[in-house]
Design a protein around this motif. Structure first.
Motif, PDB file in Angstrom:
ATOM      1  N   ASP A 238      14.341   3.799   5.404  1.00 44.88           N
ATOM      2  CA  ASP A 238      13.605   4.679   5.848  1.00 44.88           C
ATOM      3  C   ASP A 238      12.071   3.944   5.904  1.00 44.88           C
ATOM      4  OD1 ASP A 238      15.402   6.956   6.072  1.00 44.88           O
ATOM      5  OD2 ASP A 238      14.651   7.876   4.103  1.00 44.88           O
ATOM      6  N   ASP A 239      11.700   3.332   4.725  1.00 48.39           N
ATOM      7  CA  ASP A 239      10.441   2.743   4.569  1.00 48.39           C
ATOM      8  C   ASP A 239      10.207   1.558   5.376  1.00 48.39           C
ATOM      9  OD1 ASP A 239       9.613   4.455   2.583  1.00 48.39           O
ATOM     10  OD2 ASP A 239      10.195   3.288   1.010  1.00 48.39           O
ATOM     11  N   MET A 240      11.123   0.723   5.662  1.00 45.02           N
ATOM     12  CA  MET A 240      11.261  -0.412   6.307  1.00 45.02           C
ATOM     13  C   MET A 240      11.088  -0.262   7.585  1.00 45.02           C
ATOM     14  SD  MET A 240      13.754  -3.279   4.606  1.00 45.02           S
ATOM     15  CE  MET A 240      15.167  -2.129   4.289  1.00 45.02           C
TER      16      MET A 240
ATOM     17  N   SER B  65       9.247  11.032   6.193  1.00 43.53           N
ATOM     18  CA  SER B  65      10.257  10.069   6.348  1.00 43.53           C
ATOM     19  C   SER B  65      11.676  10.085   5.668  1.00 43.53           C
ATOM     20  CB  SER B  65       9.361   8.422   6.212  1.00 43.53           C
ATOM     21  OG  SER B  65       8.507   8.550   6.566  1.00 43.53           O
ATOM     22  N   HIS B  66      11.683  10.615   4.617  1.00 45.56           N
ATOM     23  CA  HIS B  66      12.712  10.749   3.759  1.00 45.56           C
ATOM     24  C   HIS B  66      13.600  12.121   3.937  1.00 45.56           C
ATOM     25  CE1 HIS B  66      11.762   6.665   2.138  1.00 45.56           C
ATOM     26  NE2 HIS B  66      10.585   7.213   1.716  1.00 45.56           N
ATOM     27  N   ALA B  67      13.252  12.757   4.750  1.00 43.35           N
ATOM     28  CA  ALA B  67      13.847  13.912   4.972  1.00 43.35           C
ATOM     29  C   ALA B  67      15.408  14.090   5.066  1.00 43.35           C
ATOM     30  CB  ALA B  67      13.245  14.701   6.220  1.00 43.35           C
TER      31      ALA B  67
ATOM     32  N   TYR C 106       2.552  10.957   0.834  1.00 40.96           N
ATOM     33  CA  TYR C 106       2.108  11.416   2.228  1.00 40.96           C
ATOM     34  C   TYR C 106       3.342  11.434   3.079  1.00 40.96           C
ATOM     35  CZ  TYR C 106      -0.892  13.444   5.854  1.00 40.96           C
ATOM     36  OH  TYR C 106      -1.205  14.089   6.988  1.00 40.96           O
ATOM     37  N   HIS C 107       4.207  10.403   2.783  1.00 39.76           N
ATOM     38  CA  HIS C 107       5.192   9.952   3.860  1.00 39.76           C
ATOM     39  C   HIS C 107       6.452  10.706   3.391  1.00 39.76           C
ATOM     40  CE1 HIS C 107       6.414   6.993   0.945  1.00 39.76           C
ATOM     41  NE2 HIS C 107       7.425   6.706   1.648  1.00 39.76           N
ATOM     42  N   ASN C 108       6.531  12.015   2.867  1.00 42.74           N
ATOM     43  CA  ASN C 108       7.637  12.371   2.492  1.00 42.74           C
ATOM     44  C   ASN C 108       8.657  12.831   3.603  1.00 42.74           C
ATOM     45  OD1 ASN C 108       8.520  12.464  -0.183  1.00 42.74           O
ATOM     46  ND2 ASN C 108       7.259  14.147  -0.697  1.00 42.74           N
TER      47      ASN C 108
ATOM     48  N   GLU D 215       0.950  -1.261  -0.151  1.00 39.68           N
ATOM     49  CA  GLU D 215       0.132   0.111   0.026  1.00 39.68           C
ATOM     50  C   GLU D 215       0.712   1.217   0.084  1.00 39.68           C
ATOM     51  OE1 GLU D 215      -2.123   0.539   4.023  1.00 39.68           O
ATOM     52  OE2 GLU D 215      -0.898   2.158   3.740  1.00 39.68           O
ATOM     53  N   ASN D 216       2.137   1.170   0.560  1.00 44.21           N
ATOM     54  CA  ASN D 216       2.910   2.522   0.593  1.00 44.21           C
ATOM     55  C   ASN D 216       3.365   2.818  -0.791  1.00 44.21           C
ATOM     56  OD1 ASN D 216       5.764   3.435   0.222  1.00 44.21           O
ATOM     57  ND2 ASN D 216       5.332   3.950   2.455  1.00 44.21           N
ATOM     58  N   PHE D 217       3.607   1.854  -1.662  1.00 45.31           N
ATOM     59  CA  PHE D 217       4.033   1.818  -3.058  1.00 45.31           C
ATOM     60  C   PHE D 217       3.109   2.161  -3.860  1.00 45.31           C
ATOM     61  CE2 PHE D 217       8.188   0.288  -1.728  1.00 45.31           C
ATOM     62  CZ  PHE D 217       9.074   0.760  -2.698  1.00 45.31           C
TER      63      PHE D 217
HETATM   64 FE   FE2 Z   1       9.195   5.700   0.969  1.00 42.53          FE
END
Ligand code: FE2
Ligand code: FES
Length: 455
Positions: A372-374, A219-221, A215-217, A208-210
């Motif tokens: 980050d995602d994991m 996380s990758h700051a 919205y989860h930008n 679902e993330n992919f």
């Molecule tokens: Fe991501």
């Protein structure tokens, strides 16, 4: 152990109409067991790319849900996907990740299968089986196989529509992923091995993330603060250099009712090539030429700038880094990811080298972005198991009621729902399809889920 207690999925555990989903769908063993039968055994699943098996006799192991499969090209050049499971006692008939073989001899008692799956030799056929074993009935179990521009999918269910119909409205977007940078359907080449690793979360968090989580930008700051992409500008995407210079719509495209999803951007008008690889003349020239050829080939449709998405249920494609990640379930609490990377086969070596280094930085277990995602998915899963936390549904309501159809370009596909900027409509489309399958016993056919959209 949580139990769905006779409740329906659609409308109860998965209430996309109101944007609420029970955390039980991520953690329950009973849900998981239904998933294997009702979702995975009915769906087309990605097993490998043809470039991994270019020659007759080549094989590579794949995986369909929990089970090992062999993707091979027989000596006549035809593709097969076999369950990697001997019909005698179920030993793996192939224990190597890849290779070339005319036969698959089972290491346990020595039954031998041909590259077309036939049982061709059985030790002690006369003295042990008295010639009463009908070998024709005991070949390897074979799945339906479809190669789509070299990307090979397989399916166990004879009642599931052919792959192209299964793709449905995703076709435009998945075609875009399969096209070379110049817009043609030439050869991609998988390079390196298959990266395989396990994550402590349910497979659906990744899918679902992919599927559509713009919205989860936050996380990758940290990744966005450094220069991760080869474009030489801050950010993690090659297209950061392009999109910052142009007006565009950022689109979540949920493709119903098949549950597939796409993400990307649509430029508001034709745009010129934006210098991206200034410090590497060969690479810059390659992509500049590709850009011109793609515009000529695709016309107005070249305005579509795909980022990726999820082919329901568990394979997510990423444009730009050109990779496919497959989220294989290992029980409700664990996922085994298999990720392959590809490069245009005929591109200059410098281009392949740049793409290779880029994906190493970006994805895979050591890739900065994927790490980050994991971390998010692992904690979200752990949170879903909490005694108190699991009493509370998760919120999937962003953008509910604000979807638009056929916007902003009618040619974006048949049944397309789009919204500008962030929305969770893609996740809702994914779970609507999932719930429809989960409510349908194996002997019945699933209904097409309704997904809310304003016209
Ligand atoms: Fe991501
Ligand atoms: S398990 Fe394969 S020959 Fe016995």
């Amino acid at each position: 152990m949580a139990d769905r207690g006779g409740r329906r999925y659609a409308g109860e555990l998965v209430d996309v109409e109101h944007g609420r989903i029970s955390r039980e769908i991520f953690t329950s063993q009973a849900v998981y067991e239904d998933e294997l039968e009702r979702v995975f055994a009915r769906s087309w699943l990605f097993v490998g790319h043809e470039s991994q098996i270019p020659a007759p006799g080549d094989f590579v192991l794949g995986r369909m849900a929990e089970e090992s499969v062999i993707l091979n090209r027989d000596r006549g050049g035809r593709l097969h996907v076999f369950l990697n499971n001997c019909r005698h006692r179920g030993m793996r008939v192939c224990r190597y990740d890849h290779g070339n073989a005319a036969k698959f001899p089972c290491p346990y008692h020595g039954w031998v299968y041909s590259d077309e799956g036939a049982l061709v030799a059985v030790p002690k056929l006369e003295s042990g089986y008295h010639n009463e074993l009908d070998r024709a009935q005991w070949g390897l179990i074979e799945a339906r196989t479809a190669s789509y521009h070299g990307y090979v999918f397989a399916c166990w269910d004879p009642a599931t529509p052919d792959f192209e119909r299964y793709l449905g409205d995703l076709r435009f977007y998945f075609d875009d992923f399969c096209e070379l940078p110049d817009g043609s359907h030439g050869d991609w080449q998988a390079f390196g091995g298959v990266l395989k690793w396990r994550m402590p979360c349910n497979w659906k968090f990744a899918a679902e993330n992919f599927a559509g989580d713009y919205y989860h930008n936050p996380s990758h700051a940290s990744v966005d603060a450094v220069i991760l992409s080869p474009a030489g500008v801050k950010g993690r995407h090659t297209y950061d250099a392009v999109t910052r210079a142009r007006e565009l719509y950022k689109l979540n495209i949920c493709v119903t009712p098949e549950g597939h999803t796409a993400r990307g951007e649509l430029f508001k008008d034709d745009y010129d090539y934006q210098p991206t690889y200034q410090e590497m003349a060969v690479v810059e020239d390659y992509f500049r030429q590709c850009h011109a050829m793609r515009r000529e080939r695709l016309g107005e449709k070249a305005r579509w700038f795909g980022h990726g998405g999820t082919v329901f249920p568990n394979v997510s494609y990423s444009n730009g880094v050109q990779s496919l990640g497959t989220w294989h379930p290992v029980g409700p609490h664990e996922t085994e990811t298999w990720r392959i990377f590809l490069a245009p086969k005929d591109a200059p070596a410098e281009v392949k080298q740049v793409l290779r280094h880029y994906v190493i930085r970006y994805q895979g277990p050591a890739g900065l972005t994927e790490q980050d995602d994991m971390e998010n998915w692992g904690y979200a899963h752990e949170g879903a198991r909490g005694t108190i936390a699991r009493r509370y549904d998760l919120h999937y309501g962003m953008g509910l009621g604000h979807e638009r159809k056929g916007w902003p370009a009618a040619w974006l596909g048949g049944q397309v729902y789009a919204s500008e900027d962030v929305s969770e409509q893609n996740q809702r489309a994914f779970y609507a399809r999932w719930a429809a399958l989960m409510d349908t016993p194996p002997a019945e056919r699933p209904a097409r889920p309704a997904v809310r959209a304003a016209e």
